[in-house]
Every structure is written in structure tokens, then in C-alpha cells.
Design a protein around this motif. Structure first.
Motif, PDB file in Angstrom:
ATOM      1  N   ASP A 131       0.937  -1.191  -0.064  1.00 25.76           N
ATOM      2  CA  ASP A 131      -0.113   0.005  -0.108  1.00 25.76           C
ATOM      3  C   ASP A 131       0.987   1.219   0.015  1.00 25.76           C
ATOM      4  OD1 ASP A 131      -2.271  -1.511   0.161  1.00 25.76           O
ATOM      5  OD2 ASP A 131      -2.239  -1.786   2.401  1.00 25.76           O
ATOM      6  N   GLY A 132       0.530   2.225  -0.847  1.00 24.47           N
ATOM      7  CA  GLY A 132       1.162   3.177  -1.075  1.00 24.47           C
ATOM      8  C   GLY A 132       2.396   3.540  -2.465  1.00 24.47           C
ATOM      9  N   TYR A 133       2.548   2.184  -3.042  1.00 19.40           N
ATOM     10  CA  TYR A 133       3.269   1.914  -4.074  1.00 19.40           C
ATOM     11  C   TYR A 133       2.378   1.598  -5.170  1.00 19.40           C
ATOM     12  CZ  TYR A 133       7.192   1.608  -0.724  1.00 19.40           C
ATOM     13  OH  TYR A 133       8.039   1.780   0.179  1.00 19.40           O
ATOM     14  N   GLN A 134       1.119   1.493  -4.920  1.00 17.90           N
ATOM     15  CA  GLN A 134       0.353   0.967  -6.163  1.00 17.90           C
ATOM     16  C   GLN A 134       0.142   2.280  -7.192  1.00 17.90           C
ATOM     17  OE1 GLN A 134      -0.671   1.680  -3.101  1.00 17.90           O
ATOM     18  NE2 GLN A 134      -2.724   2.029  -2.785  1.00 17.90           N
ATOM     19  N   ASN A 135      -0.236   1.844  -8.409  1.00 17.11           N
ATOM     20  CA  ASN A 135      -0.245   2.845  -9.538  1.00 17.11           C
ATOM     21  C   ASN A 135      -1.668   2.322 -10.068  1.00 17.11           C
ATOM     22  OD1 ASN A 135      -0.141   4.417 -11.648  1.00 17.11           O
ATOM     23  ND2 ASN A 135       2.058   3.918 -12.024  1.00 17.11           N
ATOM     24  N   GLU A 136      -2.720   3.176  -9.996  1.00 14.93           N
ATOM     25  CA  GLU A 136      -3.955   2.586 -10.296  1.00 14.93           C
ATOM     26  C   GLU A 136      -4.188   3.033 -11.843  1.00 14.93           C
ATOM     27  OE1 GLU A 136      -7.407   3.632  -8.016  1.00 14.93           O
ATOM     28  OE2 GLU A 136      -6.319   2.233  -6.146  1.00 14.93           O
ATOM     29  N   THR A 137      -3.336   4.140 -12.261  1.00 18.29           N
ATOM     30  CA  THR A 137      -3.247   4.446 -13.603  1.00 18.29           C
ATOM     31  C   THR A 137      -2.751   3.147 -14.429  1.00 18.29           C
ATOM     32  OG1 THR A 137      -2.977   6.839 -12.896  1.00 18.29           O
ATOM     33  CG2 THR A 137      -2.384   5.969 -15.229  1.00 18.29           C
ATOM     34  N   ASN A 138      -2.052   2.538 -14.040  1.00 18.08           N
ATOM     35  CA  ASN A 138      -1.450   1.510 -14.704  1.00 18.08           C
ATOM     36  C   ASN A 138      -2.023   0.085 -14.340  1.00 18.08           C
ATOM     37  OD1 ASN A 138       0.469   2.986 -16.350  1.00 18.08           O
ATOM     38  ND2 ASN A 138       2.079   2.504 -14.752  1.00 18.08           N
ATOM     39  N   ASN A 139      -3.123   0.179 -13.562  1.00 15.88           N
ATOM     40  CA  ASN A 139      -3.691  -1.023 -12.792  1.00 15.88           C
ATOM     41  C   ASN A 139      -2.892  -1.760 -12.081  1.00 15.88           C
ATOM     42  OD1 ASN A 139      -6.500  -0.594 -13.937  1.00 15.88           O
ATOM     43  ND2 ASN A 139      -5.867  -1.096 -16.094  1.00 15.88           N
ATOM     44  N   VAL A 140      -1.965  -1.344 -11.429  1.00 12.72           N
ATOM     45  CA  VAL A 140      -1.062  -1.769 -10.420  1.00 12.72           C
ATOM     46  C   VAL A 140      -1.864  -1.623  -8.858  1.00 12.72           C
ATOM     47  CG1 VAL A 140       1.287  -2.176  -9.303  1.00 12.72           C
ATOM     48  CG2 VAL A 140       0.804  -1.703 -11.825  1.00 12.72           C
ATOM     49  N   PHE A 141      -2.128  -2.785  -8.347  1.00  9.54           N
ATOM     50  CA  PHE A 141      -2.963  -2.794  -7.237  1.00  9.54           C
ATOM     51  C   PHE A 141      -2.156  -3.522  -6.061  1.00  9.54           C
ATOM     52  CE2 PHE A 141      -5.888  -2.573 -10.705  1.00  9.54           C
ATOM     53  CZ  PHE A 141      -6.750  -1.398 -10.493  1.00  9.54           C
ATOM     54  N   ALA A 142      -2.189  -3.037  -4.673  1.00 14.64           N
ATOM     55  CA  ALA A 142      -1.550  -3.497  -3.712  1.00 14.64           C
ATOM     56  C   ALA A 142      -2.727  -3.854  -2.604  1.00 14.64           C
ATOM     57  CB  ALA A 142      -0.520  -2.804  -3.112  1.00 14.64           C
ATOM     58  N   THR A 143      -2.606  -4.948  -1.901  1.00 11.77           N
ATOM     59  CA  THR A 143      -3.322  -5.329  -0.654  1.00 11.77           C
ATOM     60  C   THR A 143      -2.532  -6.038   0.245  1.00 11.77           C
ATOM     61  OG1 THR A 143      -5.305  -6.188   0.064  1.00 11.77           O
ATOM     62  CG2 THR A 143      -4.155  -7.516  -1.791  1.00 11.77           C
ATOM     63  N   THR A 144      -2.771  -5.340   1.522  1.00  5.11           N
ATOM     64  CA  THR A 144      -2.175  -6.220   2.815  1.00  5.11           C
ATOM     65  C   THR A 144      -3.011  -7.045   3.559  1.00  5.11           C
ATOM     66  OG1 THR A 144      -0.565  -4.432   2.991  1.00  5.11           O
ATOM     67  CG2 THR A 144      -0.861  -5.720   4.894  1.00  5.11           C
ATOM     68  N   ILE A 145      -2.750  -8.057   3.666  1.00  2.00           N
ATOM     69  CA  ILE A 145      -3.395  -9.442   4.501  1.00  2.00           C
ATOM     70  C   ILE A 145      -2.994  -9.256   5.978  1.00  2.00           C
ATOM     71  CG2 ILE A 145      -3.923 -11.842   4.598  1.00  2.00           C
ATOM     72  CD1 ILE A 145      -2.956 -11.952   1.720  1.00  2.00           C
ATOM     73  N   ASP A 146      -3.881  -8.589   6.778  1.00  4.73           N
ATOM     74  CA  ASP A 146      -3.548  -8.597   8.240  1.00  4.73           C
ATOM     75  C   ASP A 146      -3.202  -9.792   8.795  1.00  4.73           C
ATOM     76  OD1 ASP A 146      -3.014  -7.012  10.491  1.00  4.73           O
ATOM     77  OD2 ASP A 146      -5.012  -7.215  11.330  1.00  4.73           O
ATOM     78  N   GLY A 147      -2.039  -9.933   9.338  1.00  3.52           N
ATOM     79  CA  GLY A 147      -1.613 -11.179   9.910  1.00  3.52           C
ATOM     80  C   GLY A 147      -1.497 -12.461   9.253  1.00  3.52           C
ATOM     81  N   GLY A 148      -1.444 -12.133   7.687  1.00  6.13           N
ATOM     82  CA  GLY A 148      -0.980 -13.213   6.700  1.00  6.13           C
ATOM     83  C   GLY A 148       0.412 -13.588   6.530  1.00  6.13           C
ATOM     84  N   ALA A 149       0.699 -14.767   6.328  1.00  7.90           N
ATOM     85  CA  ALA A 149       1.969 -15.294   6.312  1.00  7.90           C
ATOM     86  C   ALA A 149       2.474 -15.080   4.733  1.00  7.90           C
ATOM     87  CB  ALA A 149       2.390 -16.439   6.818  1.00  7.90           C
ATOM     88  N   HIS A 150       3.483 -15.814   4.480  1.00  5.43           N
ATOM     89  CA  HIS A 150       4.161 -15.637   3.190  1.00  5.43           C
ATOM     90  C   HIS A 150       3.119 -16.474   2.009  1.00  5.43           C
ATOM     91  CE1 HIS A 150       7.412 -15.009   0.277  1.00  5.43           C
ATOM     92  NE2 HIS A 150       7.563 -16.327   0.179  1.00  5.43           N
ATOM     93  N   CYS A 151       2.459 -15.923   1.090  1.00  7.37           N
ATOM     94  CA  CYS A 151       1.861 -16.395  -0.032  1.00  7.37           C
ATOM     95  C   CYS A 151       0.307 -16.869   0.688  1.00  7.37           C
ATOM     96  CB  CYS A 151       2.646 -17.674  -0.773  1.00  7.37           C
ATOM     97  SG  CYS A 151       4.061 -16.989  -1.590  1.00  7.37           S
ATOM     98  N   SER A 152       0.130 -16.540   1.590  1.00  3.11           N
ATOM     99  CA  SER A 152      -1.081 -17.068   2.497  1.00  3.11           C
ATOM    100  C   SER A 152      -2.434 -16.849   1.431  1.00  3.11           C
ATOM    101  CB  SER A 152      -1.487 -16.339   3.618  1.00  3.11           C
ATOM    102  OG  SER A 152      -1.878 -14.924   3.317  1.00  3.11           O
ATOM    103  N   ASP A 153      -2.559 -15.779   0.386  1.00  2.00           N
ATOM    104  CA  ASP A 153      -3.778 -15.845  -0.187  1.00  2.00           C
ATOM    105  C   ASP A 153      -3.688 -17.101  -1.422  1.00  2.00           C
ATOM    106  OD1 ASP A 153      -2.537 -14.509  -3.026  1.00  2.00           O
ATOM    107  OD2 ASP A 153      -1.268 -14.324  -1.438  1.00  2.00           O
ATOM    108  N   MET A 154      -2.672 -17.811  -1.797  1.00  2.00           N
ATOM    109  CA  MET A 154      -2.614 -18.883  -2.713  1.00  2.00           C
ATOM    110  C   MET A 154      -3.352 -20.095  -2.213  1.00  2.00           C
ATOM    111  SD  MET A 154       1.022 -17.991  -4.350  1.00  2.00           S
ATOM    112  CE  MET A 154       0.868 -19.102  -5.739  1.00  2.00           C
ATOM    113  N   TYR A 155      -3.293 -20.381  -1.134  1.00  2.00           N
ATOM    114  CA  TYR A 155      -3.514 -21.714  -0.571  1.00  2.00           C
ATOM    115  C   TYR A 155      -5.049 -21.827  -0.515  1.00  2.00           C
ATOM    116  CZ  TYR A 155       1.389 -21.785   0.395  1.00  2.00           C
ATOM    117  OH  TYR A 155       2.708 -22.079   0.265  1.00  2.00           O
ATOM    118  N   PRO A 156      -5.915 -23.154  -0.120  1.00  2.00           N
ATOM    119  CA  PRO A 156      -6.936 -23.178  -0.179  1.00  2.00           C
ATOM    120  C   PRO A 156      -7.967 -22.480   0.981  1.00  2.00           C
ATOM    121  CG  PRO A 156      -5.819 -25.307  -0.337  1.00  2.00           C
ATOM    122  CD  PRO A 156      -4.901 -24.125  -0.049  1.00  2.00           C
ATOM    123  N   ALA A 157      -9.111 -21.812   0.663  1.00  2.00           N
ATOM    124  CA  ALA A 157      -9.756 -21.237   1.577  1.00  2.00           C
ATOM    125  C   ALA A 157     -10.300 -22.042   2.733  1.00  2.00           C
ATOM    126  CB  ALA A 157     -10.800 -20.276   0.926  1.00  2.00           C
TER     127      ALA A 157
END
Length: 545
Positions: free
Chosen positions: A493-519
Motif C-alpha cells: 500500500d502506497g506504491y500502487q499505481n492505479e493508472t497502470n492498473n497496479v494494485f496492492a493489498t495487505t493481508i493483516d496477519g497473513g504469512a508468506h503467500c497465504s492468499d494462494m492456498y485453499p480457503a
């Protein structure tokens, strides 16, 4: 060329998979419902970690991206997948070099629907590719593959696994191990699949990668924006950094956030370890407490590298605990408690009065979780260097992969995980200086791999791709977990560039690659929201391409 292969094929009569012959004719298989298993030179079954090799080398687990509980071929598959080899040039940029090599890949057409022009591409990284990323339908991106009727490919990275541009990994043979060649491999693969696999149809490729492959995903979108339409770059340390004491800084924050007492116990334990290590009598105590694999050299011959190697292996256990803390990667973290909270339980156990013993108890607990009870702690720097200096590929590929990863860090990534951060690394002490990593680079690859060389290479690729703060690609989502020690090098967050469709999101309490694993039901609201953001942006990228 016709190639005879063995395959695991589903036999409807008996309702099971059985080993059957399959011919591959000009790249087309004769037979259906088959999981190919090449009988040519490849990777043997995974082997246990050798006792003299640490569990983590330069932040990379010994078995790489796969969990230590998983096999490299068909871990927990709930759908079939297929395999192939693709001919790549050794050098994409010098036509006078005509050498070629075979790049291994896997693909899954089970989700593909008639008329769909969507392809999901999981980029291989710093280990042999594992089948789970192509055949476990509960993984997040494969759920989206179902939604869009996508064909799914996973391609192995040059110099890992079966994908060997040269028969050995001498320093001379590694000179084609550069980001330019790696990205050109992926671009060539995409173009060839569009032409041959999809019969000339221009498909919409979406790139996926986590950790170092996440960086490759981002770099592909910067270097070859026309080959794909978008990328999801999870936990990618795109902000390359040489003396990355930020890893230790983030670990300090995470352990102290769990409890102040936990942080204080680590600090007391590591200070006492350092004090004991400075005398022969103290080192004998450490040998016993930590069950070291060998005795320390005597006072007349012990070197700073011997002590730093020991320190780094104790520190490395705490790295592994933090990096995957509580995610849904495997039973270790999902159900057996591998993570910061349980480690802190051991570190604040009032029934154990010696803080050094508490540190050792944490390592003993981790050994048990990994199925390595009574494992010794590596402490012989020379044995380590000799092992990773061997240019020959070992049967399982695990040692070779560690050598490849170390070469990448020395030659263009940096990622020297030091404790040079002063007060911000206070609980660990100033145990692991940058010179410890520089010496490894020189000892394994030659005298030219000095610190100035690594800095120059890292600066080159920061300029080329823009790093995290000035990223030069478009159409990429960057999820990062706040608990991940690599967080500080991510596009956050803070480095995203929405003009170029570059988006950032921080997962509070998330570990390494936590978004990639099964829900799972216990996922945090922040993790659920991050997956929804990825899904929404993915939908936008696909529908507007």
C-alpha cells in the motif's frame, strides 16, 4: 519424434489408475485420462534432508516450494494433469549459440470449456515444480480457472528440477542463469503454445506466482506486456535488496507482537548463545544443548564463519516458523501449530529457566513436526560449502536447487538475511553480518562474486523493472501478508499505481503467500477480502482484455 512413455491411466473397468504404455507422437498423446510419468532422466523420489544441511538456506526451505510432507509428482491430486518437455535455446539473444535444452512443464485441461480463450500460467521458481499447483482444485487460482474455463500450465524454471540447460552447474555453466534468459523462456513458451497447442489462436494468458515466482510474474508484465493480459504477484520481494536486515526486523516485530515476554526470552537466549560461543567450555555446552552434528573446532582453529554458520542455523529455524506461520500451506501450519504463537509458548515456558534451553526446545519441537526427532543441528561451515559447491546434479535435485538459489541471490537478487539492523534487530544480536553471505558467494562460485558485484547486479535489475516503488509493469495485483518477513520488499500500500492498473493489498496477519492456498472457514476477514479483491481485478482484466 515418437517417444515411448509410461503413464498412470484410469481404467474404467477396474475403477483405478494403472500403469499403461502411451506413445507420444509429434507431441500428441495416444490415449486419454492419463497422468504421464516420464521414464527418461528426471527427478528421483524426494529424499530426507541430509543431517549436515540446514532446514533453511538463504531463507529457502530445503525442499523448496513444496511442503516437506508432499511428494514432487502427484501430491494430493484430485484431477489429472499431463506433462511435456519444450525445447528452449540456451541463449535467446545470441544466435551463434545453437545449444538447446528441454524445459519441463505440466498442464491441466480439465477446467477448459469450449470456446474459452483463457489460459492460467503458474510460473515455476526456485525448486522443481510440484504437481499440487496444477491438480489440486481447492487452490485459489484453480478455483478461478474453473470459473473462466481456463487451460492451466505450469512451467519449470531453468536450472531447477528436470530443466537443465547444462549437464552440470559449474559457474561457467551458470552464466545463462539471468532474469533476461528466464523471462525469455516463459515468453517463448507462451508464443509456442499459442501457435501449436491452441492452433494459432491468440489466447489471453494470466500469470500467477508466489514468492520469487511472484517477482517473475511482475517482471514478465514489465518485460513482455503483450504475452499476457495480467498477473497476480503474491508475496513477491520485488524491491531487491542486498543487506536485507529487514527480514530480522520484521521477525522481531512479529515475535514481540505475540508477547513482550516472548521477545525478551529470545533476546536473553540469543545473547547467552553468543556469550557461550566465545569460549571452548561454552561451545561444549552448546554442542550438548543443540545436539550439533559435529563438535566445534578447537580454539586454535575455529573461525568466525564456523560460529556464524551455527548462529545462522539457529536463526534459520525461527525464520521458517515465522515465514509460514498459521497459513493453510499444509498440516504443519494449518493444524499442527507451526507458527509464531506456539513457538512463543515454548519460549515463555516458566518450567524451563534457561533461555538457551528454551531456544533449543523450539528447534526440537520443529524437528518433531517435520518427522526428524533427534535431528542434529548443522554447524560445520566447510561441510556445507563442499556440499553446495558440487556442480553435479544430485538424484533428488534438492541440493542442486539450493545451489541454484544461492547463485541467484549472489548474482542478481541479493536477499542476504543479516542481523545488521542494530536496535531493530536487537533480540537477535549482531550475529550474522553481510560478510557471512559474501564469503558463501565467493566460496561456492568464485572470487568475482564480491559484495560490489552483487550490489551492481541488484541495482541493474531495480532499474530495469522498477523495484517496488517505481514498478514498470501494468495489470498486476500484489497481495502481501503483514506477518511475512519479506513484507518490506513487496509492492505494498502506497506504491500502487492505479493508472497502470497496479494494485496492492495487505493481508493483516497473513504469512508468506497465504492468499494462494485453499480457503477455509477460519480465514481472517482480511484474507477473505484480499482474495475477493484479486478475483474482482482478475474479472476486470479478463473482461477488458
Amino acid at each position: 519424434m515418437n517417444v515411448f512413455q509410461s503413464a498412470l491411466c484410469f481404467d474404467k473397468k477396474i475403477g483405478k489408475l494403472k500403469l499403461s504404455p502411451v506413445y507420444v507422437i509429434m507431441g500428441l498423446k495416444v490415449g486419454a485420462f492419463c497422468l504421464l510419468v516420464l521414464l527418461v532422466a528426471g527427478i528421483a523420489a524426494r529424499v530426507p534432508r541430509p543431517s549436515h544441511i540446514p532446514r533453511h538456506v538463504w531463507g529457502r526451505p530445503f525442499h523448496g516450494l513444496l511442503s516437506p510432507l508432499e511428494d514432487a509428482t502427484n501430491s494430493q491430486c484430485d484431477t489429472t494433469y499431463e506433462e511435456g518437455n519444450f525445447t528452449q535455446p540456451l541463449d535467446h539473444f545470441n544466435s551463434s549459440i545453437t545449444d538447446t535444452w528441454q524445459q519441463y512443464y505440466q498442464y491441466n485441461t480439465n477446467y477448459a470449456t469450449p470456446g474459452s480463450n483463457i489460459v492460467f500460467f503458474m510460473l515455476g521458481g526456485e525448486s522443481p515444480i510440484g504437481a499440487k499447483w496444477i491438480c489440486r482444485s481447492d487452490y485459489a487460482y484453480l478455483q478461478w480457472a474453473k470459473k473462466y474455463g481456463a487451460t492451466v500450465f505450469q512451467v519449470e524454471h531453468r536450472y531447477f528440477g528436470r530443466s537443465r540447460p547444462k549437464p552440470t552447474q559449474t559457474t561457467e555453466n551458470l552464466k545463462w542463469f539471468t532474469p533476461e534468459q528466464i523471462l525469455a523462456d516463459f515468453d517463448a513458451f507462451i508464443n509456442a503454445m499459442n501457435k501449436d497447442f491452441f492452433n494459432g489462436k491468440q489466447m489471453k494468458w494470466v500469470l500467477f506466482g508466489g514468492s520469487y515466482p511472484g517477482s517473475l510474474t511482475a517482471w514478465m508484465r514489465a518485460a513482455y506486456p503483450n504475452s499476457s493480459i495480467a498477473g497476480i504477484s503474491s508475496s513477491s520481494a520485488v524491491g531487491l535488496f542486498v543487506d536485507y536486515y529487514g527480514y530480522a526486523t520484521n521477525m522481531q516485530k512479529n515475535y514481540k507482537k505475540q508477547s513482550a515476554a516472548c521477545g525478551s526470552s529470545i533476546e536473553a537466549g540469543f545473547k547467552k548463545i553468543q556469550t557461550l560461543s566465545l569460549s571452548e567450555a561454552g561451545r561444549k555446552q552448546l554442542q550438548t544443548i543443540f545436539n550439533t552434528c559435529t563438535d566445534f573446532p578447537d580454539s586454535d582453529s575455529i573461525s568466525p564463519r564456523d560460529l556464524q554458520y551455527f548462529y545462522s542455523n539457529v536463526f534459520g529455524e525461527f525464520q521458517g516458523i515465522n515465514q509460514y506461520s498459521g497459513d493453510n500451506r499444509d498440516p504443519l501450519t494449518a493444524t499442527w501449530g507451526l507458527g509464531v504463537p506456539k513457538a512463543c509458548d515454548y519460549l515463555t515456558d516458566s518450567s524451563v529457566t534457561d533461555e538457551v534451553q528454551r531456544v533449543a526446545n523450539v528447534i526440537n519441537w520443529v524437528n518433531g513436526l517435520y518427522g526428524e526427532p533427534n535431528a542434529c543441528l548443522p554447524n560445520n561451515y566447510t561441510d556445507y560449502i563442499v556440499t553446495y559447491s558440487d556442480p553435479k546434479y544430485d538424484a533428488s535435485g534438492d541440493i542442486a536447487s539450493g545451489r541454484s538459489w544461492t547463485f541467484q541471490c549472489c548474482s542478481y537478487l541479493g536477499y542476504f538475511q543479516t542481523t545488521d539492523g542494530g536496535r531493530d534487530n536487537g533480540i537477535w544480536g549482531s550475529l550474522i553480518p553481510v560478510d557471512f553471505y559474501v564469503d558463501q558467494c565467493i566460496d561456492m562460485f568464485g572470487p568475482e562474486f564480491k559484495l560490489d558485484f552483487t550490489y551492481a547486479q541488484v541495482d541493474k535489475y531495480l532499474e530495469k523493472f522498477g523495484g517496488a516503488k517505481h514498478y514498470k509493469g501494468t495489470n498486476v495485483v500484489f497481495p502481501n501478508g503483514s506477518l511475512d518477513p519479506w513484507f518490506s520488499l513487496g509492492l505494498i500500500d502506497g506504491y500502487q499505481n492505479e493508472t497502470n492498473n497496479v494494485f496492492a493489498t495487505t493481508i493483516d496477519g497473513g504469512a508468506h503467500c497465504s492468499d494462494m492456498y485453499p480457503a477455509r472457514p477460519q480465514d481472517s476477514a482480511s484474507l477473505t477480502a484480499a482474495r475477493k479483491l484479486i478475483a474482482d481485478k482478475l474479472d476486470y482484466f479478463i473482461n477488458n482484455a
